[in-house]
Every structure is written in structure tokens, then in C-alpha cells.
Write a protein that holds these residues in place. Structure first.
Motif, PDB file in Angstrom:
ATOM      1  N   VAL A   1      -3.347  -1.074   4.125  1.00  0.00           N
ATOM      2  CA  VAL A   1      -3.853  -2.270   3.638  1.00  0.00           C
ATOM      3  C   VAL A   1      -4.487  -2.020   2.261  1.00  0.00           C
ATOM      4  N   PRO A   2      -3.730  -1.976   1.277  1.00  0.00           N
ATOM      5  CA  PRO A   2      -4.488  -1.579  -0.073  1.00  0.00           C
ATOM      6  C   PRO A   2      -5.512  -2.649  -0.665  1.00  0.00           C
ATOM      7  N   TYR A   3      -5.377  -3.925  -0.301  1.00  0.00           N
ATOM      8  CA  TYR A   3      -6.303  -4.904  -0.919  1.00  0.00           C
ATOM      9  C   TYR A   3      -7.728  -4.900  -0.120  1.00  0.00           C
ATOM     10  N   THR A   4      -7.925  -4.247   1.053  1.00  0.00           N
ATOM     11  CA  THR A   4      -9.044  -4.326   1.963  1.00  0.00           C
ATOM     12  C   THR A   4     -10.091  -3.476   1.767  1.00  0.00           C
ATOM     13  N   GLY A   5     -11.346  -3.661   1.665  1.00  0.00           N
ATOM     14  CA  GLY A   5     -12.643  -2.803   1.428  1.00  0.00           C
ATOM     15  C   GLY A   5     -12.460  -1.760   2.892  1.00  0.00           C
ATOM     16  N   LEU A   6     -12.727  -0.627   2.575  1.00  0.00           N
ATOM     17  CA  LEU A   6     -12.914   0.310   3.599  1.00  0.00           C
ATOM     18  C   LEU A   6     -14.407   0.946   3.664  1.00  0.00           C
ATOM     19  N   ILE A   7     -15.153   0.921   4.865  1.00  0.00           N
ATOM     20  CA  ILE A   7     -16.385   0.958   4.897  1.00  0.00           C
ATOM     21  C   ILE A   7     -16.856   2.524   5.727  1.00  0.00           C
ATOM     22  N   ILE A   8     -17.325   3.315   4.724  1.00  0.00           N
ATOM     23  CA  ILE A   8     -17.958   4.786   5.562  1.00  0.00           C
ATOM     24  C   ILE A   8     -19.249   4.685   5.502  1.00  0.00           C
ATOM     25  N   THR A   9     -19.892   4.879   6.746  1.00  0.00           N
ATOM     26  CA  THR A   9     -21.256   4.626   7.087  1.00  0.00           C
ATOM     27  C   THR A   9     -21.873   5.994   7.196  1.00  0.00           C
TER      28      THR A   9
END
Ligand code: SF4
Length: 496
Positions: free
Chosen positions: A334-342
Motif C-alpha cells: 500500500v505505497p500511498y498509506t502512512g505507516l506508524i511505528i510507536t
């Protein structure tokens, strides 16, 4: 604010409240032939059918990702099945390229604000679960929420995610009041400009209230997409209803909240299955909402929680190697979606996965109820949902990112200028996010350096701004340079 007497009465009516929450008709309209969009057998089949893929096939898929197209389930299953270490290195470097193409060297930062740990559910993996009598229960008053927000504003944060357990004490009236209190908070030049919400699934009428109060993203994690595992780990409460949760973000979209966030809790079931579940969730949202998939995806791993033996017993714990792999495959799928690392993850893991695709992270994180303004400094399991792995300050995290070449963005312009939902997806899919976002990242970063940074961070940060400015196309750069001077003279909240 409700009086305590009212709250006591409501406590007695929890069962009644629970019966009223779920609206079956708001689930049924999305089912196809009575089925939801997660077909467990089909996912297992795809994972089995694509074992040991040919390198040429893998490279074709990588080329597709590089053109910023979302992958199909079979393609994602293929990447998940790669065994060859060298091929994985190609996957990681392509994921890094995709991230750079869509987002540039930028990382968005936020802080979580936990408002209440009352919960009617009994999720086996969670320290907040109803039957956990070692958890100290607390719901912040509105005044306490203000105090928490003041601390976070004083640290330099501009964006929060507010977190609530599922309970009548955290009903929509309470959520609305707490968000309003945060938006009203001012300390010096500082304010919170975007509140995202992580709360229990709601019906459409309540979601409309969230829309009106001006939230950014609404986030609900499915935890596990595997039906049988879901049943086992959610034995009681509203959360036992898989589909009410699965369609929570479809309802949010219907209510007009067009930035929605999905996630899975890794460690409950096979990590490859969960990645496929996240992809199918994305595809179904796109199908129903004019191509608008999730704004962000989260992939927390299980962390220890007080009196919660399930976490030690699960056989699906994800090791660091597979964790990096799953982040890279999500980036490519999903190249255009933000990915969150917490901050659940320790600093070295955050550094590592930042490179293969993460776009957002939290910093200076405290997850105890009232922990930002309380006197206690150490983590206390009895007040927290789980233990965090990276308790470093915002200043330290920002400095480290800057040394790695990443510019921390506090930008909230997209949401306030209507660059959300369909509009955001269009520019993201064309790889144009950085055209707005890099200039605004520089401007908000500069504000941080002026108002909150330590001398060391300011030095590294100013050097980074000088390096990044030439990457902006000349016309926009001239505006950014003018705005930077105006920020130096005391203006704030300037944006492209
Ligand atoms: S995971 Fe959420 S719903 Fe489940 S017990 Fe914890 S706070 Fe409640």
C-alpha cells in the motif's frame, strides 16, 4: 460534565448500555451474501500457493510497487513467502525507495493521550481488561485532560492521538468534551492543531459528533483478522462482535470522517495472515469509498502487561527479523498509506524500520492515565495498558532523526486545508505528497527548533533544513525561505 452520581447510575446500567451499542443494520449493508471481506480459507490458500517464489516474479512485483500501485493479495502473499536473504535485501531497499518517492525524508510526530482505562471488554492480551483487578482504574476529568494537554504542548507537540477504553464512562459526550478541552489549550506559542482518536467502534450518529468536533483520523485496530483467533481472545463484551469492529471505519467514512486508520496487533496469530488481512481491509475500504483506503496502518507487537499471562504464552510472537519484513511488505503493498511505528518498540527497532517505510511515530510517550502531569516518572504497569520500549524525550528522538537525515514534521495543514480522504489519496497515489508536505515539514520543524529544541538539537536541525531546502522546487522554495524568516521574527503556523 456529568456529576459523579450520574456516573454511578450509569455504572449500574452497563449491561443495558452494551446492548444499545451495536446496530446490526450498520453491519449488514456491507456484507456480501452474508459474508464479510475476510475469507480465512482464501488467505491461507494464497499463502500456501505462493511459497518459494521465483526471483523474476518477485522483481516484477517490486517494479509495480515502485510505480506506486497498490498490490493485489496474490502479489503480497508472494512477497511474504520470500525465503532468500538477498531477495529480502532487494525488498527492503525497494520499500525505502517507495517511501522516499511518496513521503520524502520526513517523519510525522505525535503523542498519545490516554484518557481512561475503564473497559467493559475482556481481551485476553490487554492490561485494561475488565477482569484485571491489578489495574488501577481512572478516568481523567476535563481539568486533568487540560493539564495533560498543557504538558504536551509545552514539549512542542502539535498533534495527539487520544485514547479511550470502551465503557459508558468514555461515551461520546465525554470524548467530545475532552477533545474540545485539548483544542482550547494554549501555552505560549503552542497549541494542539490536530487530534486523532483511538476509541471503540461507534454507530454513525456518534461518529458524526466526532466529525463535527474536528478530529483528524479515526483509528480502530481489528487486533486479529483471523476469525477463530478473534473469538478466542475476545471472549466477552462488545468487542466479541468481530464484524461490528471490522466495519467500524466503513461507518466512519459514512459519517464523513475520511481519514481512517487500521491496524493489527501482531502476536495474536500468524503475522503473514495479519498482513493479508490489513490488505483486504484496505481493498474493501477502497471499494466502498471511491478509492479511499486507510490514511495510516499500525502494526503494534504484543508487549508485557500487568497480570496478563496470555502475552507470555502466545506462540505467534513476531521476532525482530519478521517485524522488519512485515513493515517492508506493507510499505510495498500500500505505497500511498502512512505507516506508524510507536514507542512500544525500542529505539534500535524504530531506527531500523523507519528506513524501510514508516512515516509516523510518537515521542516523549507516556501511556499511564494522567502520566504526563503526574509526579511519577517511571512506567507503572498498574496504570498502563502495556510497557513501552522507547521512553526518550521528543527532543532526543528529533535529534536522532535529524542526524539520520529525517526531518520531523509537526504539520497538520492537510487536515485543516481539506487535503484529506479522496484529495489526499489522489496526490499520494501520484507521488505528490512531498510537494506540500516537505515545505510544511520544514516550516513546522523550524517552529519547533525556535520554541522548544535544546541547543544541540537546534544545531543539527538547522543544518538539516539547509540541506533540505535545495530539494524543493524553486518557486515554492522562495516562499518557504520567506516564511522561515517570518518564523524567526515570531510568526507561527505559516503553511503552504
Ligand atoms: S484491548 Fe481495548 S477493548 Fe480490549 S480490554 Fe483493552 S482497552 Fe478494553
Amino acid at each position: 460534565m456529568k456529576s459523579e452520581a450520574t456516573l454511578q447510575t450509569r455504572r449500574l446500567n452497563i449491561e443495558e448500555w452494551m446492548r444499545e451499542v451495536i446496530k446490526e443494520d450498520e453491519i449488514d449493508r456491507y456484507l456480501e451474501k452474508g459474508q464479510d471481506f475476510i475469507n480465512d480459507e482464501r488467505i491461507e490458500e494464497l499463502l500456501n500457493a505462493n511459497r518459494n517464489p521465483e526471483p523474476t516474479k518477485v522483481r516484477e512485483i517490486l517494479a509495480k510497487s515502485l510505480s506506486l500501485e497498490r498490490l493485489e493479495p496474490e502479489e503480497t502473499a508472494t512477497l511474504l513467502n520470500v525465503e532468500d536473504e538477498e531477495l529480502w535485501e532487494e525488498i527492503f531497499s525497494t520499500a525505502a525507495l517507495v517511501k522516499k518517492k511518496v513521503y520524502g525524508d520526513r517523519i510525522v510526530t505525535f503523542a498519545p493521550l490516554y484518557c481512561s482505562n475503564y473497559c467493559v471488554n475482556n481481551c485476553l492480551y490487554c492490561g485494561f481488561r475488565k477482569d484485571n483487578d491489578r489495574q488501577k482504574r481512572r478516568r481523567l476529568t476535563i481539568e486533568e485532560v487540560r493539564k495533560e494537554a498543557e504538558v504536551l504542548v509545552s514539549l512542542g507537540h502539535k498533534r495527539l492521538i487520544m485514547v479511550y477504553g470502551e465503557h459508558p464512562l468514555s461515551d461520546i459526550d465525554y470524548i467530545k468534551s475532552t477533545i474540545e478541552a485539548v483544542y482550547e489549550t494554549r501555552v505560549g506559542n503552542g497549541e494542539i492543531r490536530r487530534v486523532n482518536v483511538n476509541a471503540a467502534p461507534m454507530d454513525i450518529s456518534r461518529l458524526k459528533v466526532l466529525k463535527e468536533v474536528g478530529i483528524g483520523t479515526f483509528q480502530v485496530f481489528q487486533e486479529t483478522y483471523h476469525h477463530e483467533t478473534y473469538r478466542k481472545v475476545h471472549p466477552q463484551g462488545i468487542k466479541a462482535n468481530y464484524r461490528w469492529r471490522l466495519y467500524a471505519l466503513h461507518r466512519a467514512q459514512e459519517a464523513g470522517i475520511d481519514d481512517v486508520a487500521i491496524g493489527a496487533l501482531f502476536g495474536l496469530y500468524d503475522w503473514k495472515f495479519e498482513v493479508m488481512g490489513l490488505l483486504y481491509h484496505t481493498i474493501d475500504l477502497e471499494k466502498h469509498f471511491d478509492g479511499v483506503g486507510p490514511h495510516t496502518i499500525s502494526f503494534p507487537r504484543l508487549e508485557p502487561a500487568v497480570n496478563t499471562p496470555f502475552i507470555q504464552e502466545t506462540r505467534y510472537k513476531v521476532n525482530d527479523r519478521d517485524f522488519k519484513r512485515l513493515v517492508a511488505v506493507l510499505r510495498l503493498s500500500v505505497p500511498y498509506t502512512g505507516l506508524i511505528i510507536t514507542a512500544r518498540e525500542p529505539a534500535h527497532i524504530r531506527r531500523e524500520v523507519l528506513q524501510v517505510g514508516c512515516t509516523q511515530t510518537d515521542a516523549s510517550t507516556k501511556i499511564g492515565i494522567g502520566a504526563y502531569s503526574d509526579r511519577y516518572q517511571e512506567q507503572e504497569l498498574e496504570r498502563q495498558q502495556f510497557m513501552i520500549g522507547d521512553p526518550r524525550s521528543l527532543d532526543e528522538v528529533i535529534r536522532e532523526f535529524a542526524e539520520l537525515g529525517y526531518l520531523t514534521s509537526f504539520c497538520t495543514a492537510g487536515y485543516r486545508c481539506g487535503r484529506t480522504g479522496r484529495y489526499f489519496m489522489d496526490i499520494a497515489k501520484k507521488g505528490k505528497v512531498h510537494l506540500f508536505c516537505m515545505p510544511n515539514a520544514i516550516l513546522t520543524f523550524k517552529e519547533y527548533l525556535m520554541d522548544y529544541a535544546s541547543p544541540e538539537t537546534r544545531k543539527v536541525g538547522e543544518e538539516l533544513i539547509s540541506k533540505k531546502l535545495p530539494e524543493i522546487e524553486p518557486q515554492t522554495r522562495a516562499i518557504v525561505e520567506e516564511y522561515l524568516q517570518r518564523i524567526e521574527k515570531g510568526e507561527r503556523d505559516l503553511r503552504i
